[in-house]
Design an enzyme around this catalytic site. Structure first.
Site, mmCIF file in Angstrom:
data_model
loop_
_atom_site.group_PDB
_atom_site.id
_atom_site.type_symbol
_atom_site.label_atom_id
_atom_site.label_comp_id
_atom_site.label_asym_id
_atom_site.label_seq_id
_atom_site.Cartn_x
_atom_site.Cartn_y
_atom_site.Cartn_z
ATOM 1 N N GLU A 261 1.061 -1.285 -0.116
ATOM 2 C CA GLU A 261 -0.511 -0.317 -0.127
ATOM 3 C C GLU A 261 0.876 0.853 0.274
ATOM 4 O O GLU A 261 1.829 1.277 0.388
ATOM 5 C CB GLU A 261 -0.921 0.034 1.262
ATOM 6 C CG GLU A 261 -1.509 -1.591 1.167
ATOM 7 C CD GLU A 261 -3.045 -1.592 0.659
ATOM 8 O OE1 GLU A 261 -2.877 -0.383 -0.382
ATOM 9 O OE2 GLU A 261 -3.836 -2.221 0.495
ATOM 10 N N ASP A 286 -18.784 -9.170 -8.556
ATOM 11 C CA ASP A 286 -18.697 -8.606 -7.518
ATOM 12 C C ASP A 286 -18.271 -7.122 -7.720
ATOM 13 O O ASP A 286 -18.703 -6.136 -7.037
ATOM 14 C CB ASP A 286 -18.099 -9.365 -6.771
ATOM 15 C CG ASP A 286 -18.018 -8.796 -5.162
ATOM 16 O OD1 ASP A 286 -19.085 -8.561 -5.003
ATOM 17 O OD2 ASP A 286 -16.833 -8.267 -4.397
#
Length: 349
Positions: A261, A286
């Site tokens: 991240e 999804d």
């Protein structure tokens, strides 16, 4: 001849006919006596046929036609056939019973002298010599043989069809298992990645109004063209193509792994839980639902028909922490690798 009012009692499945015969017997009806005697004769014939069947079962045991269903229908046929065989009175046993019982119970049968002569034992023996078994009812016997042959043929065809269906099902199951195992490992090339995912990506893209290539490019960025799928601790593929995390809104399976991240523009390794799916198509669907159900992606969806604006909208909404996320997707979409993947004949949509 037998009175027609008892004809129904000759059908082994007709309960009403049997009840009519019982009433006639209670009323000492001579015709009922004759019919009872005839059916007793039919029972004797049926016992002979049953013994013959049992002898044949030893030879046919384990064969195509050794089934409880076939035996049931054979028994019903034999019961009716025994009644039909004795219909002509050629055995003579029924006649002897009628004469004996009518004397014992004082029932008049109104036989003519010719009929009385016909009913004596010597007449029975004479008729037995004059009418061999093959002449009792030749049409009925021929019909029975034809129907039995057809029944055997139908049973053979059914068995062959069932064997073929079973073989096809086994082949399909083996093929599905092989494909599942292959997809579980991931993809070996961009061409394979596009070929397997494009149909499902096209269906999911219609829900958003985006180009399927945009979805595949984003999935390629997230998974390295499917070679680096997110897996759980046991190594099972999560089929997660878009790096969607398992937040509090998710109640399905999860896969927790280390992820990179960007915090303040600096890459940092962290542990994170990601959504796990049953298939790649579940992941694609999804993804579409995830964007549609999150208000922060509404601006991106307004530009669904513009790949550059759409991907820029995803980045601005915080889909990923990578500051170059949108540009990377756009580069993959216009890259020679993507062009080559779509140039393969089977991948051309």
């Amino acid at each position: 001849m037998i009175n027609s009012k008892y004809d129904q009692s000759r059908l082994v499945t007709d309960v009403q006919g049997l009840e009519s015969l019982r009433k006639g017997a209670r009323d000492d009806d001579p015709e009922a006596l004759k019919e009872v005697a005839r059916q007793f004769e039919a029972m004797m014939v049926q016992m002979i046929m049953k013994n013959a069947r049992q002898s044949n079962e030893i030879l046919s045991e384990g064969g195509f036609f050794d089934s409880d269903q076939l035996k049931m229908y054979q028994q019903m046929r034999d019961e009716q056939l025994s009644v039909s065989i004795t219909k002509g009175g050629t055995f003579g046993l029924a006649d002897v019973l009628v004469r004996q019982l009518s004397k014992d119970y004082g029932i008049s049968t109104d036989d003519t002298p010719e009929v009385a002569q016909h009913n004596n034992i010597q007449g029975m023996l004479d008729r037995g010599r004059s009418f061999p078994a093959s002449r009792y009812d030749p049409e009925l016997m021929a019909q029975w043989r034809q129907e039995y042959a057809e029944e055997r043929e139908r049973a053979a065809i059914l068995k062959a069809e069932q064997a073929e269906i079973k073989a096809q099902a086994a082949a399909a199951q083996a093929e599905a298992k092989a494909l599942s195992e292959k997809l579980e490992k991931g993809f070996e090339s961009p061409e394979e990645f596009v070929r397997n995912l494009y149909p499902a990506a096209e269906r999911a893209a219609r829900q958003l109004g985006v180009d399927p290539k945009v979805m595949l490019s984003q999935a390629a960025l997230e998974t390295g063209w499917g070679r680096y799928m997110i897996r759980d601790e046991s190594g099972k593929n999560s089929f997660n193509l878009f790096g969607i995390k398992a937040d509090r809104r998710w109640d399905g399976d999860e896969a927790t792994v280390s992820t990179l991240e960007y915090r303040g523009g600096v890459p940092v390794k962290e542990k994170a839980a990601f959504r796990a799916y049953g298939s790649y198509e579940d992941s694609l669907n999804d993804y579409a639902s995830f964007l549609q159900s999150n208000p922060r992606y509404s601006d991106a969806l307004k530009n669904a028909d513009d790949p550059a604006a759409f991907t820029k909208g995803l980045q601005d909404a915080g889909y990923a922490t990578d500051p170059a996320y949108a540009k990377k997707i756009q580069r993959i979409m216009s890259s020679p690798v993507m062009a080559k993947a779509f140039s393969t004949p089977s991948n051309q949509g």
